[in-house]
Design a protein around this motif. Structure first.
Motif, short mmCIF file in Angstrom:
data_model
loop_
_atom_site.label_atom_id
_atom_site.label_comp_id
_atom_site.label_asym_id
_atom_site.label_seq_id
_atom_site.Cartn_x
_atom_site.Cartn_y
_atom_site.Cartn_z
N LEU A 109 -13.40 2.20 2.51
CA LEU A 109 -14.66 2.21 1.78
C LEU A 109 -14.95 3.61 1.28
O LEU A 109 -14.40 4.60 1.78
N VAL A 110 -15.81 3.68 0.27
CA VAL A 110 -16.12 4.93 -0.41
C VAL A 110 -17.63 5.13 -0.42
O VAL A 110 -18.40 4.16 -0.51
N THR A 111 -18.07 6.38 -0.31
CA THR A 111 -19.49 6.69 -0.44
C THR A 111 -20.02 6.06 -1.74
O THR A 111 -19.44 6.26 -2.81
N PRO A 112 -21.10 5.28 -1.68
CA PRO A 112 -21.57 4.53 -2.85
C PRO A 112 -21.75 5.36 -4.12
O PRO A 112 -21.38 4.92 -5.20
N SER A 113 -22.28 6.55 -3.99
CA SER A 113 -22.54 7.38 -5.17
C SER A 113 -21.27 7.89 -5.84
O SER A 113 -21.32 8.40 -6.96
N LEU A 114 -20.13 7.74 -5.16
CA LEU A 114 -18.87 8.25 -5.70
C LEU A 114 -17.90 7.14 -6.09
O LEU A 114 -16.73 7.42 -6.39
N LYS A 115 -18.37 5.91 -6.09
CA LYS A 115 -17.49 4.81 -6.47
C LYS A 115 -17.08 4.94 -7.95
O LYS A 115 -17.83 5.47 -8.76
N GLY A 116 -15.90 4.44 -8.26
CA GLY A 116 -15.42 4.50 -9.62
C GLY A 116 -14.70 5.77 -9.99
O GLY A 116 -14.35 5.98 -11.15
N ARG A 117 -14.43 6.63 -9.00
CA ARG A 117 -13.76 7.91 -9.27
C ARG A 117 -12.35 7.96 -8.68
O ARG A 117 -11.76 9.03 -8.57
N GLY A 118 -11.83 6.81 -8.29
CA GLY A 118 -10.47 6.77 -7.78
C GLY A 118 -10.31 7.10 -6.32
O GLY A 118 -9.18 7.22 -5.82
N LEU A 119 -11.42 7.23 -5.59
CA LEU A 119 -11.33 7.63 -4.19
C LEU A 119 -10.78 6.51 -3.31
O LEU A 119 -10.12 6.78 -2.30
N ALA A 120 -11.03 5.27 -3.68
CA ALA A 120 -10.48 4.16 -2.91
C ALA A 120 -8.96 4.20 -2.94
O ALA A 120 -8.29 4.02 -1.91
N GLY A 121 -8.40 4.46 -4.11
CA GLY A 121 -6.95 4.58 -4.23
C GLY A 121 -6.41 5.75 -3.43
O GLY A 121 -5.35 5.65 -2.80
N ARG A 122 -7.14 6.86 -3.42
CA ARG A 122 -6.72 8.02 -2.63
C ARG A 122 -6.74 7.69 -1.13
O ARG A 122 -5.87 8.12 -0.37
N MET A 123 -7.75 6.91 -0.71
CA MET A 123 -7.84 6.56 0.69
C MET A 123 -6.68 5.64 1.09
O MET A 123 -6.08 5.81 2.15
N LEU A 124 -6.38 4.67 0.24
CA LEU A 124 -5.25 3.79 0.52
C LEU A 124 -3.94 4.58 0.58
O LEU A 124 -3.08 4.32 1.43
N THR A 125 -3.80 5.52 -0.32
CA THR A 125 -2.58 6.35 -0.32
C THR A 125 -2.47 7.16 0.95
O THR A 125 -1.39 7.31 1.53
N ALA A 126 -3.60 7.70 1.43
CA ALA A 126 -3.59 8.47 2.68
C ALA A 126 -3.17 7.59 3.85
O ALA A 126 -2.43 8.03 4.74
N LEU A 127 -3.63 6.35 3.86
CA LEU A 127 -3.24 5.43 4.93
C LEU A 127 -1.75 5.10 4.84
O LEU A 127 -1.05 5.04 5.87
N ARG A 128 -1.26 4.90 3.64
CA ARG A 128 0.17 4.63 3.49
C ARG A 128 0.99 5.83 3.96
O ARG A 128 2.03 5.67 4.62
N ASP A 129 0.52 7.02 3.64
CA ASP A 129 1.21 8.23 4.09
C ASP A 129 1.22 8.32 5.61
O ASP A 129 2.22 8.73 6.22
N ALA A 130 0.10 7.94 6.24
CA ALA A 130 0.03 7.95 7.71
C ALA A 130 1.03 6.96 8.29
O ALA A 130 1.66 7.23 9.33
N GLY A 131 1.20 5.83 7.63
CA GLY A 131 2.19 4.86 8.08
C GLY A 131 3.60 5.39 7.95
O GLY A 131 4.44 5.16 8.83
N GLN A 132 3.85 6.13 6.88
CA GLN A 132 5.19 6.72 6.70
C GLN A 132 5.46 7.75 7.78
O GLN A 132 6.57 7.81 8.34
N GLN A 133 4.46 8.56 8.11
CA GLN A 133 4.62 9.55 9.17
C GLN A 133 4.86 8.87 10.52
O GLN A 133 5.54 9.42 11.39
N ALA A 134 4.29 7.68 10.70
CA ALA A 134 4.49 6.94 11.93
C ALA A 134 5.78 6.11 11.91
O ALA A 134 6.03 5.34 12.83
N ARG A 135 6.57 6.27 10.85
CA ARG A 135 7.86 5.58 10.70
C ARG A 135 7.70 4.06 10.68
O ARG A 135 8.43 3.33 11.34
N LEU A 136 6.73 3.65 9.88
CA LEU A 136 6.50 2.22 9.68
C LEU A 136 6.92 1.89 8.25
O LEU A 136 6.20 2.21 7.29
N PRO A 137 8.09 1.31 8.06
CA PRO A 137 8.62 1.13 6.71
C PRO A 137 7.87 0.12 5.85
O PRO A 137 7.89 0.20 4.62
N ARG A 138 7.21 -0.85 6.47
CA ARG A 138 6.49 -1.87 5.70
C ARG A 138 4.99 -1.56 5.70
O ARG A 138 4.46 -1.06 6.69
#
Length: 245
Positions: A109-138
């Motif tokens: 989720l994103v702070t309401p006043s900042l929605k529409g600025r691509g932050l949701a995508g950045r958050m999802l990318t950060a989570l995917r990166d965390a999964g890669q660091q944890a060696r989770l291929p899927r």
């Protein structure tokens, strides 16, 4: 602007910042998933490295997201039934010593006043990166299609196929995942089950529920089924399974 993802447990966040971030989060009835309540404490205890905040340059949290690791064979028909089942499998797998190979993005989720600025995508990318660091291929996600609340009577199996004239998904949250390369895997028609008394549901929804039957409720992705004789309201929330890699 530069954003930095950190573990949510790295500091005590100012209450006003947290309140702002979560001020337009999920509907109140989401807390009525009794099974989640039995597992969410262990989720936070076992997987803190997958519970993240996205900070702006002034180190103010502007987005949040969390995920769990579990073992999955890659087949759509063996996916968890949805969000709740993913938590259960992750926690019980951890307790049984099962080595995970899949990251399940549970929400963002994103702070309401900042929605529409691509932050949701950045958050999802950060989570995917965390999964890669944890060696989770899927990486998969039981996506809560937010615009589905406008069409609560439409089966999720039909809704997930709806497209705009340009070919992109009609639902904005599905569309965000697709822009990051994710693909739809399957419907999760009963991703979560929420139960409560009639009085509780009247409080959560702000509606009078005078008779037994089905009700369209604010922010509901499907209908609420009320049984006045049993003093029970039952709501099953659909999600859409999507795969990032």
């Amino acid at each position: 602007m530069i954003f930095n993802a950190v573990r949510s447990d790295t500091r005590n966040w100012p209450p006003e910042q947290v309140a702002e971030l979560f001020s337009e989060g999920f509907p109140q009835f989401i807390t009525a998933d009794r099974l989640v309540k039995g597992y969410i404490g262990r989720v936070r205890e076992f997987f803190p490295e997958l519970d993240l905040m996205l900070l702006d340059a002034e180190e103010v949290p502007v987005a949040a997201g969390w995920a769990v690791p579990l073992r999955w064979d890659g087949r759509a028909d063996s996916l968890p039934s949805g969000y709740t089942d993913a938590l259960v499998r992750a926690v019980e797998g951890h307790e049984q010593g099962v080595r995970p190979d899949t990251l399940v993005i549970c929400g963002a989720l994103v702070t309401p006043s900042l929605k529409g600025r691509g932050l949701a995508g950045r958050m999802l990318t950060a989570l995917r990166d965390a999964g890669q660091q944890a060696r989770l291929p899927r990486v998969v996600a039981p996506v809560r299609p937010t615009a589905k609340a406008r069409y609560p009577l439409t089966p999720i199996e039909s809704y997930l196929r709806w497209r705009r004239p340009d070919g992109t998904a009609l639902d904005p949250w599905i569309r965000t995942h697709e822009r990051l390369g994710a693909e739809i895997l399957a419907a999760a028609p009963e991703s979560q089950t929420m139960t409560g008394s009639v009085a509780e549901w009247e409080g959560w929804t702000g509606l009078a529920l005078p008779d037994s039957g089905d009700y369209v409720i604010p922010d509901g992705l499907s209908v609420l089924r009320v049984d006045r004789d049993a003093d029970l309201g039952l709501y099953r929330e659909p999600n859409v399974w999507m795969r990032h890699r």
